[in-house]
Each structure stands twice: as C-alpha cells, then as structure tokens.
Scaffold this active site. Structure first.
Site, mmCIF file in Angstrom:
data_model
loop_
_atom_site.group_PDB
_atom_site.id
_atom_site.type_symbol
_atom_site.label_atom_id
_atom_site.label_comp_id
_atom_site.label_asym_id
_atom_site.label_seq_id
_atom_site.Cartn_x
_atom_site.Cartn_y
_atom_site.Cartn_z
ATOM 1 N N LEU A 472 0.833 -1.206 0.000
ATOM 2 C CA LEU A 472 0.000 0.000 0.000
ATOM 3 C C LEU A 472 0.869 1.259 0.000
ATOM 4 O O LEU A 472 0.595 2.210 -0.739
ATOM 5 C CB LEU A 472 -0.922 -0.033 1.214
ATOM 6 N N GLN A 475 2.274 2.058 -3.374
ATOM 7 C CA GLN A 475 1.285 2.613 -4.289
ATOM 8 C C GLN A 475 0.911 4.040 -3.918
ATOM 9 O O GLN A 475 0.646 4.863 -4.788
ATOM 10 C CB GLN A 475 0.029 1.724 -4.296
ATOM 11 N N GLU A 476 0.858 4.334 -2.637
ATOM 12 C CA GLU A 476 0.445 5.658 -2.184
ATOM 13 C C GLU A 476 1.481 6.734 -2.499
ATOM 14 O O GLU A 476 1.143 7.820 -2.961
ATOM 15 C CB GLU A 476 0.169 5.646 -0.675
ATOM 16 N N SER A 477 2.749 6.463 -2.228
ATOM 17 C CA SER A 477 3.746 7.545 -2.276
ATOM 18 C C SER A 477 5.045 7.194 -2.972
ATOM 19 O O SER A 477 5.890 8.074 -3.143
ATOM 20 C CB SER A 477 4.080 7.988 -0.854
ATOM 21 N N TYR A 582 -5.917 0.840 -8.138
ATOM 22 C CA TYR A 582 -5.216 0.931 -6.859
ATOM 23 C C TYR A 582 -5.233 -0.415 -6.126
ATOM 24 O O TYR A 582 -4.189 -0.902 -5.676
ATOM 25 C CB TYR A 582 -5.897 2.002 -6.018
#
Length: 635
Positions: A472, A475-477, A582
């Site tokens: 996660l 994928q986020e940052s 996502y």
C-alpha cells in the site's frame, strides 16, 4: 554537497516563478558558465523574455539539442509561431518536436494547408472526432475542412453525439455549428437536459421526429440513467418506438452502463437489448464486468469478443477471456493465453501464473547493474541535471528531467539509472525507472523497502501483514516522505488531515497537527492503524480494506453483493477506475514484498480470498475528503 552557483540558480528560479526579469538577470550573472544547470537559467530568462525572440530561441535550441528544456522551449515557441501564422518557420521546426500536443498538430495541418499541401487531410479530419474540447487553434482548421466538404453533416452529428456521451454539451454546441442552423439542437433544451433531464423528457417540448430533438432526448435519458435506472427505463419504454433501431440500441447501452456501474441486476439484460453494434468499448467493458458479477461466462466471452482489438489485447481482458474459456470447458484454448500473460510482471500475470499451476514459473528478476554501468549513466548530461535539480529541492523539474533523460535507455541502462536513484534515496525515480525494463528485471529495485523497521513495527503492533503495508505504501507515495496530493493527503501513506486527526484521537494523542504526517514514523504508525481499523469493520477482508483506504469504507461496503463473490471479480467491478487500479496494484505489490521478505508462499488468489455478502454495518472511520463521484471522470 553544494556546488558554486547553486544559490544563484535557486534565486534565478524564484525570480522566474515571480516573473521578476531584473532579479532573474542579476542571479543569472552569478551562475558559473560550467554549471550543470546553466541551460535551465537560460531557459527561464528566455521564457520571461517572450515568445517573439525568434533568433535567441533558435540559438538556444542549437546549443542544447535533444534536451528536455529544448523540447519545452520548442513546444512553446511553436505555439507562438502558429499564432502568428509564421508557417515556413513553423514547418521547419515542427518535425524536431518529439512530443507534439494537439495544438501543435492543428497548427501543422493549417501550415501545410496554407502552402497547398493536403496530403495529410485524412489525419486532420481524424482530430474532429472527439467528445473533448479542442484548442482554439483547431477551430480554423475545422472550418477549412468543413468548407472543403471534408467534414460532412453526418460527421457533425457524430461528434455531437460523442460530446454528449462524454458529458460535454458545450463541445456538442461547437459540433452543431457545422450543421445548417435549422437542423441544430436547441441550446437551451440541451442545457436543461443536463440539469433536469426528467423535466425535458416530460415537458412535451421535444419533437422526436427531428433528429436534433432525438439527440437531446438520448442525452436526457443518459443523464436520467445516471440518477435513476428505474426512471430512465420507464422514460425509454414510453419513447422507444420514436427512436430508430440504432438509437434504441444506443439508449439501452447507456442505461446498461450506468446500471452496471451501480451493480444493478438489470444491466446484463439491457446490454443484450442494446446489441453489440450499439456499444463502444467503454460500455463493452462494463458489459463484461456485469457478466462477471452475474457469473455468466458466456456473456463474458460475448462482451470481450465484441471489443475492439486494442481493448481486447489489454492484460485485463486477456485474463478474463482465458477464465471464461476455462469456465466453459475450453481449457486447451485458455492455456496459451495464461502462458503468455504469466511472463508479464503485473497483477494479471500473477493470476495467470496461478491458473497454470507450479509447472511453469515466472522468470526471476535478479539482474544487477554493474558499478561501471552506474558510473556511466551518472555522467550523462540529462541525468546529471536531474540529480542537481533534486539536490536543490526542485523535485518537479528533477523528475521531468530524469524521465526525459531515460527515454530510449536499454534495459541495462535503466537498471543502472534505477540503482543510481536508489543510492541517492530518490525512491520514486528508482522504482519508476526499474519498472520500465522489458527483458532484464531487478525486482529488488522495483520493490524497494525503505523504512523497513518502522513498517515492520507498525504491522506487528496492529497485527497486519507487513507485505500488505509495504504494498500500500509503495502505491500511495513510492516512499516519498514529503509527498503531498492535490487534495491534501500527505506522507508515506498519504493520510488526509481529517483522517489523521481522527486517528490521533483514537490513539489518545493530544495537541496533534496534521503537518506531523510528514514524519515517516508517525505516518506509518497512523496509516497501519487506519488500515487495521477498516479491515476490522469490513469482515477482515484485505481487499475491502484496501478499497476503503482509497475510496472510503462506505463505498467499499456498498460495492459488495448480496452473495459471496470471488474477490478478483469484486475488484474488477469497482466503479472507479482509480480505486480499481489501486486495489490491484496494492495486492500485487504485496505478493512481491512477501517473497522479498521470505514469507511463506501464498497464492494471490488466496491472498485476495472472497468478499463476504454485504452487511449494513456502520463505521466511525472518516471517509476520504477527496470525494469520488460516479461520473464519467471516475473511469
């Protein structure tokens, strides 16, 4: 380490942003002639000087050929030349532009037309067929094409319909201007159809004997279906006989698509009523998704088979085509599809590999760049400029320069550049660069694991899978600790301010401020806590929790079905393209991290699991502040 002139470069940049020519000139004089970022300083000066400095711009382009700043300068200059209709100079310079925009294309066709060259008139006409707004530079081109009879009345109707399908009535009015005035749709009725579709349909103002009014009615039905499938179905039944057969198919396809995106059972039968010829590929994709949720594998095959070649060739539809063949007893035809997909490093490649079983294993990604390769890449001018910009904190320019520099790199060069970025702790560029390789791969670079001890502790404290947390966070940052989204989410796990305050209260933290989310330790701690919370409120499903992390718990809950379903089907039918992509990437990432961390082998299918039946459970967790709506922009 700061280089002589770095401070002056930053002052020049600040003056450029503030549009202070005198300050920029003063700062530029302090930049050494051999400074790696001198091209940027000169670029900023020229950009403030104005587009009409043709001789200075030509000299700049000659001194810095093939650079990113030259491309940007050339793109801007060409717009100026086009606006001035300086056609000979435009046509001389245009072929050197690597990535032309639509506005450049329109100017190029106009320039050719002005010189009597009409060899590319077919390509020029192709620009007309879009539902999007086009640059004003294209208007004279379209006018000339129309005057020459190359854009027909039927072409005008076609673009009008494309515009209304895309929800752009303003573009539809532009398309209608190519029609004789008596044939054009009434602009006021068109606007009202977007605001109050039921009223337009019921007011008796539409004469469905006129094509223009039927187009308005189709648009109104589309807008009504967006709000209520039942009302739209009833309105279509009343007027169906007044539409042509093709128009009825279009109407049913639009209704079916909205219904499919809301997971309504009527969608599948409505797609059948539409007929394959009446739908576009966006609608066919939703036909396939509706069939997946219904478990109708024959319809899945029918929908995928009706897609255009480019859409059908995408990994998503190759995989589900293989699954549909397998489910209908055609295993021998499915195996080659899965075998080809299994060689690709992504979500569908992993799922395809699992359909094949343990016999055919995916290729290992353990290619490493040599020290000489890394040193050679570091000496390239574009890479050197990118690193210098990064060191000065000009991350936006640095990323653009880096991406420009690595285009055309071989796999060996890409891996060397990725390793160089990793050493500089420029993690997002390292990952992005490593992902571009075609044959040689380094999975450790693709799936970097910085902040390992922080993430491991947060995962342990919340009793969740460390690989999932990393999947996660990646994928986020992409592990940029200072990452800030356009809507305010910040840090490694991209936590919104309202969510951060709520988590702080749950953890008993007083005097908290959202800016603390820039701290990696606090951000990971908060993110892992929230991830565990939404997982607990959603029956322990990591897929539902991942969807909730992106789109909010209530949406993840609403997208469930009354019956248990395969989680891969749930993911595929998420209405928002952003969230759908996502969840796939987070769960796929987790598989690679699990392997990297030496966790016991688990199939992706098992990691996804099944999604339990929908429940009406409430949650106190805040929803994301970036509200996603079920509109065309959501897919």
């Amino acid at each position: 380490m700061a280089a002589p002139g770095d401070a002056a470069v930053l002052q020049a940049r600040q003056a450029y942003v503030a549009r202070q020519t005198a300050s920029l000139d003063r700062a530029a004089r302090e930049v050494p002639a051999d400074h790696v970022l001198l091209p940027y300083v000169e670029f900023w000066r020229l950009m403030l000087a104005g587009r009409n400095e043709d001789a200075r711009i030509a000299d700049f382009l000659a001194r810095y050929p093939d650079s990113r700043v030259a491309e940007t300068m050339r793109a801007d200059w060409l717009k100026s030349l086009g606006a001035r209709e300086a056609w000979p100079l435009y046509l001389a310079e245009y072929p050197r532009l690597v990535k032309p925009e639509v506005v450049h294309q329109c100017y190029a066709y106009r320039a050719e037309w002005a010189q009597g060259n009409r060899r590319r008139q077919r390509e020029a006409v192709a620009l007309w067929f879009t539902g999007r707004d086009m640059p004003s530079a294209c208007t004279p081109l379209f006018e000339r094409l129309s005057e020459a009879g190359l854009i027909s009345r039927e072409d005008a109707w076609r673009r009008l319909r494309l515009a209304l399908e895309a929800g752009n009535p303003g573009v539809a009015r532009i398309a209608a201007s190519a029609l004789p005035e008596p044939q054009r749709p009434d602009a006021a009725l068109l606007d009202q159809a977007g605001r109050d579709p039921a009223r337009v349909l019921d007011a008796g103002k539409l004469d469905l004997g006129r094509r223009a009014d039927r187009e308005i009615a189709l648009y109104a039905l589309d807008q009504l279906a967006r709000l209520s499938s039942g009302q739209a179905e009833q309105a279509l039944h009343v007027r169906a006989s007044q539409f042509t057969e093709e128009e009825r198919g279009i109407a049913w396809a639009r209704l079916a698509t909205w219904a499919a995106r809301r997971h309504e059972s009527a969608a599948l039968s409505w797609f059948q009523r539409a007929g394959g010829a009446a739908t576009n590929d966006f609608q066919r994709e939703w036909w396939a998704r509706a069939a997946l949720r219904a478990g109708d594998w024959q319809a899945v095959q029918q929908a995928i088979g009706s897609m255009g070649e480019a859409t059908r060739a995408q990994p998503v539809w190759r995989y589900w085509h293989g699954r549909a063949l397998q489910a209908t007893g055609q295993r021998e035809n499915a195996t080659p599809i899965f075998l080809e997909l299994s060689r690709e490093l992504h979500y569908y490649g992993q799922l395809a590999q699992e359909e094949l079983g343990p016999v055919m294993q995916a290729p290992a990604g353990s290619n490493k760049a040599s020290s000489d390769d890394v040193a050679n890449v570091a000496r390239q001018p574009g890479i050197a400029r990118a690193l210098a910009l990064y060191e000065l904190g000009l991350r936006g320019d640095a990323s653009l320069e880096w991406s420009w520099a690595i285009q055309g790199f071989s796999d060996a060069q890409l891996l060397a550049a990725a390793e160089l970025a990793r050493r500089e702790e420029w993690y997002d560029r390292a990952i992005d660069t490593a992902e571009r390789t075609r044959e040689q791969h380094d999975l450790e670079l693709r799936f970097l694991a910085p902040y390992r001890e922080l993430a491991k502790q947060a995962a342990r404290d919340n009793q969740i899978d460390e690989a999932w947390v990393f999947g996660l966070m990646r994928q986020e940052s992409r592990f940029v600790s200072v990452a800030q989204s356009s809507v305010g989410a910040s840090g490694l796990m991209q936590i919104m301010p309202t969510t951060a305050r709520w988590i702080a209260r749950q953890l008993g933290i007083k005097r908290f401020h959202p800016r603390e989310m820039q701290d990696p330790a606090k951000n990971i701690r908060f993110g892992a806590y929230y991830l565990k919370h939404v997982q607990n409120t959603l029956d322990g499903s990591p897929v539902l929790a991942t969807a909730a992390y992106n789109a909010g718990p209530s949406r993840a809950q609403r997208w469930r079905d009354a019956q248990q379903m395969e989680a891969a089907v749930y993911i595929e039918s998420i209405p928002f393209a952003e969230t759908r992509d996502y969840v796939k990437k987070v769960m796929s990432n987790a598989m690679y991290y699990a392997a990297r961390f030496g966790q016991p082998s688990v199939l992706l299918k098992d990691r996804l699991g099944t999604v339990p039946p929908r429940k009406s459970a409430a949650t106190a967790a805040p929803e994301p502040e970036a509200v996603l709506e079920l509109g065309r922009a959501g897919d």
